[in-house]
Design a protein around this motif. Structure first.
Motif, short mmCIF file in Angstrom:
data_model
loop_
_atom_site.label_atom_id
_atom_site.label_comp_id
_atom_site.label_asym_id
_atom_site.label_seq_id
_atom_site.Cartn_x
_atom_site.Cartn_y
_atom_site.Cartn_z
N SER A 179 -56.36 -42.49 13.28
CA SER A 179 -54.97 -42.97 13.26
C SER A 179 -54.96 -44.37 12.70
CB SER A 179 -54.36 -42.92 14.66
OG SER A 179 -55.11 -43.69 15.55
N GLY B 103 -53.22 -33.67 8.90
CA GLY B 103 -52.60 -34.94 9.27
C GLY B 103 -51.13 -34.99 8.92
N GLU C 110 -51.73 -40.11 11.11
CA GLU C 110 -52.70 -39.57 12.06
C GLU C 110 -53.29 -38.31 11.46
OE1 GLU C 110 -52.41 -39.68 16.48
OE2 GLU C 110 -52.19 -37.50 16.21
N MET C 111 -54.60 -38.13 11.69
CA MET C 111 -55.31 -36.96 11.20
C MET C 111 -56.14 -36.38 12.33
SD MET C 111 -56.79 -38.86 7.78
CE MET C 111 -57.77 -37.49 7.20
#
Length: 140
Positions: free
Chosen positions: A99, A14, A112-113
């Motif tokens: 997110s 992320g 975000e990831m």
């Protein structure tokens, strides 16, 4: 992926950013264990504060209800950067992206990831980590 089948266990790559470009966009690698919506794990990221070490480590704890995710990242108390950051986000329909927004005191930003690998349970054995795309598993 139906909401009842979401499980966030695995490795996630992320990044988080600061509002108005006030700081660097920082990448991180998270290892998450999801036990029926109870989240636990660890996070490692570059030390952008530039004080004691090249990397910062943190403990992740929180919860998932359906596609809503809420967790706290608590930086290692041994480092000079010990503090907690709250994260609130949504899991994508396929269960491989999260997110949302992080917050700390009066500051917040986006994160975000993306899932890099999942744990596959094996009958009578420990879980095995299976990369989603072995060529794209990043090193932090």
């Amino acid at each position: 992926m139906p909401e009842g089948r979401i499980n966030l266990s695995g490795l996630w790559m992320g990044s988080y950013s600061y509002p108005g470009g006030q700081g660097p966009t920082t990448p991180f690698l998270a290892r998450i264990e999801d036990h029926d919506g109870s989240l636990a794990g660890t996070i490692i990221e570059p030390n952008t504060i530039g004080r004691s070490s090249d990397e910062l480590e943190a403990v992740l704890s929180g919860s998932r209800q359906g596609s809503a995710v809420d967790f706290t990242k608590l930086y290692d108390g041994e480092s000079d950067a010990a503090h907690a950051v709250d994260y609130v986000g949504q899991v994508s329909g396929d269960g491989n992206r999260i997110s949302g927004v992080w917050s700390l005191a009066e500051t917040d930003g986006a994160f975000e990831m993306r899932r890099e690998a999942v744990w596959e349970e094996q009958a009578g054995e420990e879980a095995e980590v299976v990369p989603l795309d072995t060529a794209s598993v990043p090193r932090v």
